[in-house]
Motif scaffolding. Structure first.
Motif, PDB file in Angstrom:
ATOM      1  N   GLU A  49      -3.000 -32.126 -32.873  1.00  0.00           N
ATOM      2  CA  GLU A  49      -2.938 -31.349 -31.631  1.00  0.00           C
ATOM      3  C   GLU A  49      -1.616 -30.589 -31.534  1.00  0.00           C
ATOM      4  OE1 GLU A  49      -4.194 -33.165 -27.899  1.00  0.00           O
ATOM      5  OE2 GLU A  49      -5.105 -34.792 -29.045  1.00  0.00           O
ATOM      6  N   VAL A  50      -0.530 -31.232 -31.988  1.00  0.00           N
ATOM      7  CA  VAL A  50       0.777 -30.553 -31.991  1.00  0.00           C
ATOM      8  C   VAL A  50       0.727 -29.313 -32.887  1.00  0.00           C
ATOM      9  CG1 VAL A  50       3.184 -30.737 -32.732  1.00  0.00           C
ATOM     10  CG2 VAL A  50       2.146 -32.603 -31.438  1.00  0.00           C
ATOM     11  N   GLN A  51       0.131 -29.466 -34.068  1.00  0.00           N
ATOM     12  CA  GLN A  51       0.032 -28.335 -34.997  1.00  0.00           C
ATOM     13  C   GLN A  51      -0.802 -27.204 -34.403  1.00  0.00           C
ATOM     14  OE1 GLN A  51      -1.531 -30.512 -38.357  1.00  0.00           O
ATOM     15  NE2 GLN A  51       0.483 -30.658 -39.332  1.00  0.00           N
ATOM     16  N   GLU A  53      -1.344 -26.609 -31.166  1.00  0.00           N
ATOM     17  CA  GLU A  53      -0.612 -26.036 -30.037  1.00  0.00           C
ATOM     18  C   GLU A  53       0.505 -25.125 -30.529  1.00  0.00           C
ATOM     19  OE1 GLU A  53      -0.202 -24.911 -26.463  1.00  0.00           O
ATOM     20  OE2 GLU A  53      -1.570 -26.611 -26.767  1.00  0.00           O
ATOM     21  N   ARG A  54       1.173 -25.535 -31.610  1.00  0.00           N
ATOM     22  CA  ARG A  54       2.251 -24.714 -32.167  1.00  0.00           C
ATOM     23  C   ARG A  54       1.700 -23.400 -32.713  1.00  0.00           C
ATOM     24  NH1 ARG A  54       6.537 -27.868 -35.574  1.00  0.00           N
ATOM     25  NH2 ARG A  54       6.825 -28.653 -33.456  1.00  0.00           N
ATOM     26  N   GLY A  57       1.070 -21.125 -29.846  1.00  0.00           N
ATOM     27  CA  GLY A  57       2.341 -20.620 -29.337  1.00  0.00           C
ATOM     28  C   GLY A  57       2.925 -19.542 -30.225  1.00  0.00           C
ATOM     29  N   ASP A  95       2.874 -22.907 -23.148  1.00  0.00           N
ATOM     30  CA  ASP A  95       2.625 -23.407 -24.512  1.00  0.00           C
ATOM     31  C   ASP A  95       3.734 -24.362 -24.952  1.00  0.00           C
ATOM     32  OD1 ASP A  95       0.334 -21.902 -24.669  1.00  0.00           O
ATOM     33  OD2 ASP A  95       1.248 -20.267 -25.818  1.00  0.00           O
ATOM     34  N   GLU A  99       3.327 -28.336 -25.866  1.00  0.00           N
ATOM     35  CA  GLU A  99       3.747 -28.896 -27.159  1.00  0.00           C
ATOM     36  C   GLU A  99       4.750 -30.024 -26.958  1.00  0.00           C
ATOM     37  OE1 GLU A  99       6.011 -27.560 -31.284  1.00  0.00           O
ATOM     38  OE2 GLU A  99       5.178 -26.008 -29.971  1.00  0.00           O
ATOM     39  N   LEU A 102       2.967 -33.185 -25.911  1.00  0.00           N
ATOM     40  CA  LEU A 102       2.314 -33.827 -27.055  1.00  0.00           C
ATOM     41  C   LEU A 102       3.326 -34.549 -27.932  1.00  0.00           C
ATOM     42  CD1 LEU A 102      -0.217 -31.010 -28.035  1.00  0.00           C
ATOM     43  CD2 LEU A 102      -0.814 -33.284 -27.171  1.00  0.00           C
ATOM     44  N   LEU A 103       4.502 -33.963 -28.102  1.00  0.00           N
ATOM     45  CA  LEU A 103       5.552 -34.612 -28.892  1.00  0.00           C
ATOM     46  C   LEU A 103       6.049 -35.879 -28.203  1.00  0.00           C
ATOM     47  CD1 LEU A 103       7.555 -31.467 -30.064  1.00  0.00           C
ATOM     48  CD2 LEU A 103       6.219 -33.007 -31.513  1.00  0.00           C
TER      49      LEU A 103
END
Length: 311
Positions: A49-51, A53-54, A57, A95, A99, A102-103
């Motif tokens: 999910e982080v990837q 979202e990044r 962004g 965004d 992120e 999520l982190l």
């Protein structure tokens, strides 16, 4: 796994059956393994999910850059571009916050995973191995480097045990937590040492701690709560939370490099970037001014000194 000793006239089958303690231990181990698998799976999905979202962004940041390029080419700022950039920047902030959240969740999962693994090692019935000096020093350095960095939300203050922020008065360190412990040696001298919590007794208000660098069989100490100080569990970010760091000139207890003992020191320079260490001056009578040259000590191993500054 050991078996309970059977009585003289009891049935032989009783000696082959697991005791209630063994059954409970197996049940606890099984539950920990199940929870560990769940956490690893959740962490795997969070990282994906982080990837994602990044990537979203970065796409929006590309649009912002292209819009600025068009404005430069046309050499004018129209209401259209103003409105478009306002929307793009608002989206970029959303965004970034998504992120960051999520982190934060990922770091919480990593913390839970580490706690389960530490407890599993601690609960092992095998004797605690004596660690070679070089291996121990490397482990302590890795623990300092991997200490999570606190990431504040807008308007949020750093919590207790973030950098220099003290623990709450009712805080109880957990099993396997690393702490600074004030112990008395056989010659009566008192020192602050790096130790690991084994248990806290609510009845006596005392900790049992193990000296992290002692010979096997000689490391356990029972200490009152005031003789045990928890170490930071988050690094403070100098760029966003400088108030959570000890200022220049502050008296502290710091772990002397390549040892497992804390000594009094003055902050020479606080960290300037998240990955930086403190620069400290240890009290040392062998130097004319009473202090050593500056030495670097990680945030993990710098804590408040409640004693008065030396005269």
């Amino acid at each position: 796994m050991g078996r309970t000793k059977s009585g003289g006239g009891g049935s032989s089958n009783s000696s082959l059956s697991p005791s209630s303690g063994e059954t409970n231990a197996l049940s606890t181990t099984s539950a920990a393994e199940t929870r560990l698998k769940e956490l690893l799976k959740e962490l795997y999905h969070l990282i994906h999910e982080v990837q994602e979202e990044r990537a979203r962004g970065e796409h929006n940041l590309t649009n912002i850059s292209k819009t600025h390029e068009r404005m430069q080419q046309e050499q004018r700022i129209t209401p259209y571009y103003k409105n478009k950039l306002r929307g793009l920047y608002n989206t970029a902030m959303q965004d970034a916050e998504a992120e960051a959240e999520l982190l934060r969740r990922s770091l919480d999962k990593i913390g839970e995973i580490k706690a389960i693994r530490d407890n599993r090692k601690h609960d092992s019935e095998r004797p605690k191995p004596i660690m070679r000096r070089g291996v121990l020093m490397t482990m302590l350095q890795q623990n300092a480097v991997t200490l999570p960095l606190w990431v504040s939300k807008p308007g949020e203050k750093p919590p207790p045990l973030c950098g220099a922020v003290a623990a709450d008065s009712n805080y109880i360190a957990k099993q396997s937590d690393k702490v600074a412990a004030r112990v008395r040696s056989s010659d009566g001298e008192e020192n602050w040492i790096l130790a690991e919590v084994t248990v806290f007794s609510q009845a006596t208000n005392k900790y049992d701690v193990d000296d992290i660098d002692a010979e096997e069989g000689k490391e356990r100490h029972t200490l009152s709560k005031r003789r045990v100080m928890p170490l930071p569990i988050w690094k403070a970010n100098p760029e966003t939370d400088p108030e959570a760091l000890f200022p220049k000139g502050q008296l502290v207890l710091a772990l002397y490099p390549q040892t497992t003992c804390f000594y009094r020191a003055l902050i020479h320079e606080p960290p300037k970037k998240p990955q930086d260490d403190y620069s400290v001056l240890f009290e040392d009578t062998s130097y004319p001014d009473g202090y050593s040259p500056p030495l670097m000590v990680a945030q993990r191993y710098v804590i408040i000194c409640k004693e008065d500054k030396k005269k």
